[in-house]
Design an enzyme around this catalytic site. Structure first.
Site, PDB file in Angstrom:
ATOM      1  N   GLY A 175       4.591   1.572 -11.056  1.00 55.11           N
ATOM      2  CA  GLY A 175       3.739   2.764 -11.003  1.00 55.11           C
ATOM      3  C   GLY A 175       3.665   3.522 -12.310  1.00 55.11           C
ATOM      4  O   GLY A 175       3.210   4.662 -12.351  1.00 55.11           O
ATOM      5  N   SER A 234       3.270  -2.638 -12.144  1.00 56.43           N
ATOM      6  CA  SER A 234       1.996  -2.388 -12.837  1.00 56.43           C
ATOM      7  C   SER A 234       1.186  -3.662 -13.085  1.00 56.43           C
ATOM      8  O   SER A 234       0.551  -3.810 -14.128  1.00 56.43           O
ATOM      9  CB  SER A 234       2.239  -1.622 -14.143  1.00 56.43           C
ATOM     10  OG  SER A 234       2.813  -0.362 -13.856  1.00 56.43           O
ATOM     11  N   TRP A 265       0.819  -1.218   0.000  1.00 57.83           N
ATOM     12  CA  TRP A 265       0.000   0.000   0.000  1.00 57.83           C
ATOM     13  C   TRP A 265       0.854   1.270   0.000  1.00 57.83           C
ATOM     14  O   TRP A 265       0.306   2.376  -0.078  1.00 57.83           O
ATOM     15  CB  TRP A 265      -0.946  -0.002   1.207  1.00 57.83           C
ATOM     16  CG  TRP A 265      -1.992  -1.077   1.138  1.00 57.83           C
ATOM     17  CD1 TRP A 265      -2.191  -1.979   0.110  1.00 57.83           C
ATOM     18  CD2 TRP A 265      -2.992  -1.379   2.128  1.00 57.83           C
ATOM     19  NE1 TRP A 265      -3.245  -2.805   0.402  1.00 57.83           N
ATOM     20  CE2 TRP A 265      -3.763  -2.467   1.633  1.00 57.83           C
ATOM     21  CE3 TRP A 265      -3.309  -0.842   3.369  1.00 57.83           C
ATOM     22  CZ2 TRP A 265      -4.828  -3.016   2.361  1.00 57.83           C
ATOM     23  CZ3 TRP A 265      -4.369  -1.390   4.085  1.00 57.83           C
ATOM     24  CH2 TRP A 265      -5.119  -2.457   3.578  1.00 57.83           C
ATOM     25  N   LYS A 266       2.140   1.125   0.132  1.00 59.27           N
ATOM     26  CA  LYS A 266       3.053   2.283   0.159  1.00 59.27           C
ATOM     27  C   LYS A 266       2.566   3.304   1.199  1.00 59.27           C
ATOM     28  O   LYS A 266       2.019   2.919   2.215  1.00 59.27           O
ATOM     29  CB  LYS A 266       3.188   2.888  -1.236  1.00 59.27           C
ATOM     30  CG  LYS A 266       3.472   1.832  -2.296  1.00 59.27           C
ATOM     31  CD  LYS A 266       3.933   2.409  -3.589  1.00 59.27           C
ATOM     32  CE  LYS A 266       4.063   1.286  -4.614  1.00 59.27           C
ATOM     33  NZ  LYS A 266       4.748   1.683  -5.810  1.00 59.27           N
ATOM     34  N   GLY A 281       1.367  -2.770  -6.269  1.00 57.52           N
ATOM     35  CA  GLY A 281       1.251  -1.461  -5.633  1.00 57.52           C
ATOM     36  C   GLY A 281      -0.131  -0.869  -5.879  1.00 57.52           C
ATOM     37  O   GLY A 281      -1.105  -1.210  -5.211  1.00 57.52           O
TER      38      GLY A 281
HETATM   39  C1  PEP Z   1       5.261  -1.963  -6.022  1.00 58.19           C
HETATM   40  O1  PEP Z   1       4.990  -1.073  -5.255  1.00 58.19           O
HETATM   41  O2  PEP Z   1       6.009  -2.867  -5.641  1.00 58.19           O
HETATM   42  C2  PEP Z   1       4.691  -1.941  -7.370  1.00 58.19           C
HETATM   43  C3  PEP Z   1       5.006  -2.912  -8.190  1.00 58.19           C
HETATM   44  O3  PEP Z   1       3.862  -0.897  -7.692  1.00 58.19           O
HETATM   45  P1  PEP Z   1       2.827  -0.833  -8.938  1.00 58.19           P
HETATM   46  O4  PEP Z   1       2.047  -2.136  -8.917  1.00 58.19           O
HETATM   47  O5  PEP Z   1       1.973   0.346  -8.662  1.00 58.19           O
HETATM   48  O6  PEP Z   1       3.636  -0.720 -10.185  1.00 58.19           O
END
Ligand code: PEP
Length: 253
Positions: free
Chosen positions: A175, A215, A10-11, A236
């Site tokens: 991201g 992503s 969730w960052k 993410g």
């Molecule tokens: C992550 O935070 O590890 C990630 C892969 O982010 P996202 O899925 O948003 O690219």
């Protein structure tokens, strides 16, 4: 047999009420129709760990943190220890995420200390590795990954390497909406598995879970997960919505 793991990172998102609501929504959906044969993990921000743990009590969804410090206690202002994470119910911890490496300046040496501390204290580290776009363009992808993995596991006995999970996360795919193709991801995962086998022996190579991150979303999860050496996803953005996260957990259906 490697059980797939779908992990949500969730960052730095979610005040406690939002985090608890999201966790409860995911829990309710998975309680109603359990997903067989897959481990599910959520990694909220530090301050949401305790309330999320309460929201998940009695469910099979695992709790993880997004970082940890290697020292057990002391004058390390702002840091959080393995024991603190275990106290709030964490069983996993993300280590060496590219945002920590590239924004916070975390080095391979830091990652190594964190991985060792996590394993020693009974947390499973999810060790993140991955190349920058420039590194891929220069044909340096595998050198970068090899360096990150060798340094992360430096000085660790094979039995400890066996207690880790690796996440391959090409930095250019995090991201950005750009996903590695299933073929690109599989090639990197194959390379990582062979490398782990060289470092810690064929059994550890074969048994180590290697997640893909970058992503991942409901639309591409199934194809990525169908690759022989992809054992799950570190997600993410798409993990911040209960419906999309649960769809990824149910990627087989
Ligand atoms: C992550 O935070 O590890 C990630 C892969 O982010 P996202 O899925 O948003 O690219």
């Amino acid at each position: 047999m490697r059980l797939p793991l779908i992990a949500g990172n969730w960052k730095m998102n979610g005040l406690r009420a939002e985090a608890t609501a999201l966790a409860s929504e995911i829990r309710t959906a998975l309680d109603r129709t359990p997903a067989e044969g897959v481990d599910v993990l959520i990694c909220p921000p530090f301050l949401a760990l305790a309330p999320v743990q309460e929201a998940l009590a009695g469910s099979s969804i695992r709790l993880g943190a997004q970082d940890v410090h290697w020292e057990a206690k002391g004058a390390y202002t702002g840091e959080v220890s393995t024991a603190m994470l275990r106290e709030v119910g964490c069983v996993f911890v993300i280590v060496g995420h590219s945002e920590r490496r590239h924004i916070m300046g975390e080095t391979n040496e830091h990652v190594n200390r964190k991985v060792k501390a996590a394993v020693a204290q009974g947390l499973t580290p999810i060790v993140c590795v991955g190349e920058l776009l420039e590194e891929r363009s220069m044909g340096d992808t595998y050198n970068v990954i090899e360096r990150q993995i060798r340094r992360a596991f430096d000085g660790m006995p094979a039995a400890d390497v066996a207690r880790t999970v690796i996440a391959y996360e090409p930095v250019w795919a995090i991201g950005t909406g750009k996903t590695a193709t299933p073929h690109q991801a599989q090639e990197a995962h194959r390379f990582i598995r062979k490398l782990v086998a060289k470092i810690a022996g064929p059994e550890v190579g074969e048994g180590t879970r290697i997640l893909y991150g970058g992503s991942v979303k409901p639309e591409n999860a199934k194809e990525l997960m169908a690759q022989a050496d992809i054992d799950g996803a570190l997600v993410g953005g798409a993990s911040l919505n209960a419906e999309s996260f649960v769809r990824m957990v149910r990627y087989r259906e």
